[in-house]
Design an enzyme around this catalytic site. Structure first.
Site, PDB file in Angstrom:
ATOM      1  N   HIS A   1     -26.747  -2.633 -13.826  1.00  0.00           N
ATOM      2  CA  HIS A   1     -26.878  -1.178 -13.818  1.00  0.00           C
ATOM      3  C   HIS A   1     -26.898  -0.617 -12.394  1.00  0.00           C
ATOM      4  O   HIS A   1     -27.296   0.527 -12.184  1.00  0.00           O
ATOM      5  CB  HIS A   1     -28.156  -0.761 -14.528  1.00  0.00           C
TER       6      HIS A   1
ATOM      7  N   HIS B   1     -26.676  -0.760 -23.057  1.00  0.00           N
ATOM      8  CA  HIS B   1     -26.358  -2.153 -23.411  1.00  0.00           C
ATOM      9  C   HIS B   1     -25.552  -2.227 -24.691  1.00  0.00           C
ATOM     10  O   HIS B   1     -25.491  -3.280 -25.333  1.00  0.00           O
ATOM     11  CB  HIS B   1     -27.650  -2.958 -23.570  1.00  0.00           C
TER      12      HIS B   1
END
Length: 341
Positions: free
Chosen positions: A59, A221
């Site tokens: 991320h 995700h």
């Protein structure tokens, strides 16, 4: 079709990205000698509340690139899309404990909560005052009334900014926790995915999203969103997202917000600016004032296409903390210029 990535052995991705990051910032940051934790040079700072952030890799710039003066003091880095282990979090806590306590600030995911809690309990058993503050701004992940079940996403860097500024003022741990929670309570986010992302270990997409479709509320995700629809224009997408955000808190006429337009990893700045244009027009009609605007890729999901919109309601106290100078690898704020300079 697999995605090309410029990596070496996929098993070493996190170790190598942390090493590369620290080498690029070695004047201000260091890597813990035993674990994948990034720490401010000079830490711990006597009498200052330590701020530890962290989460899974993949991320970036979240979370490691938000360690620095006026931001976090340390970051615990996990594997791709996986929580850092309790040992990594524990070592980060110890590295920044200056005697005033340590705040753990991270996103509300089950694995993160489990591992951070374990590290917290171990540190508490050694006499360190450790408190947890969870970010839970993502409105698609649970309905109103169950905010404690929501995921944390793209409010992160501004929430870290508030916590870091409060700690930098040498406020007590109770006060650092209070203002950080205030920022989170006024935060709401919702995004739209235009494509999947891929994992370095496999090079394969983690979910299927046809080229002519988009998904509102898709998680970082690949968690299912709230609506899959045909591909829409930027303006139509904003018109779908903004009312849901406004109604959720709700935000009211006269409120001031920090607005974040975030790209998920493969969204051009051109697209984000076009999105911002429509958001501002809608907010003007609603009588919601924008105190600050943040546009960029602050929280990504590898090379996912798409964007998220975040509102953070601010009052005089939060505006002052938001405005304070800070200096981290990815996020900096300069002191306001004097008039005429």
């Amino acid at each position: 079709m697999g995605m090309k990535k410029l990596i070496n052995d996929p098993r070493n991705v996190v170790q190598e990205l942390v090493e590369g990051f620290v080498l690029a910032n070695e004047r201000t940051l260091s890597r813990h000698p035993r674990v994948n934790a990034v720490i401010r040079r000079g830490a711990p700072f006597a009498g200052k509340v330590g701020v530890v952030v962290g989460g899974g890799a993949g991320h970036e710039p979240l979370f490691l690139e938000y360690v620095g003066r006026g931001m976090a003091d340390a970051e615990a880095h996990g594997q791709i899309f996986a929580a850092p282990s309790p040992s990594v979090v524990y070592e980060a806590i110890r590295a920044v404990d200056g005697g005033a306590g340590v705040v753990l600030l991270y996103n509300n995911y089950a694995g993160d909560v489990l591992n951070f809690d374990a590290a917290q309990e171990k540190a508490r058993s050694e006499g360190i005052d450790v408190r947890t503050v969870l970010v839970n701004d993502e409105i698609a992940s649970a309905p109103r009334g169950k905010e404690e079940e929501r995921r944390g996403t793209t409010a992160d860097h501004v929430v870290i900014k508030v916590a870091g500024a409060a700690a930098g003022r040498m406020l007590s741990i109770d006060e650092v926790v209070r203002v950080t929670r205030k920022a989170i309570e006024g935060s709401r986010s919702l995004g739209v995915a235009l494509s999947s992302c891929t994992l370095p270990a496999t090079g394969r997409e983690i979910f299927d999203l046809p080229d002519d479709q988009m998904e509102v509320g898709m998680g970082l995700h690949g968690e299912p969103g709230v609506e899959r629809t045909g591909l829409m224009s930027a303006d139509a997408t904003v018109e779908k997202i903004v009312p849901r955000i406004v109604e959720d808190l709700p935000y009211r006429r006269g409120d001031e917000i920090v607005l974040i337009v975030n790209g998920y990893g493969a969204t051009t700045r051109m697209e984000l600016l076009i999105v911002n244009r429509k958001i501002r027009a809608m907010l003007a009609e609603l009588g919601i004032r924008v105190y600050g605007t943040e546009i960029g890729e602050f929280c990504t999901s590898q090379e996912m296409k798409g964007a998220s919109i975040t509102f953070i309601r601010v009052d005089a106290e939060l505006k002052a903390l938001y405005d304070e100078p800070c200096d981290s690898a990815f996020y900096r704020k300069l002191a306001p210029e004097a008039p005429g300079t």
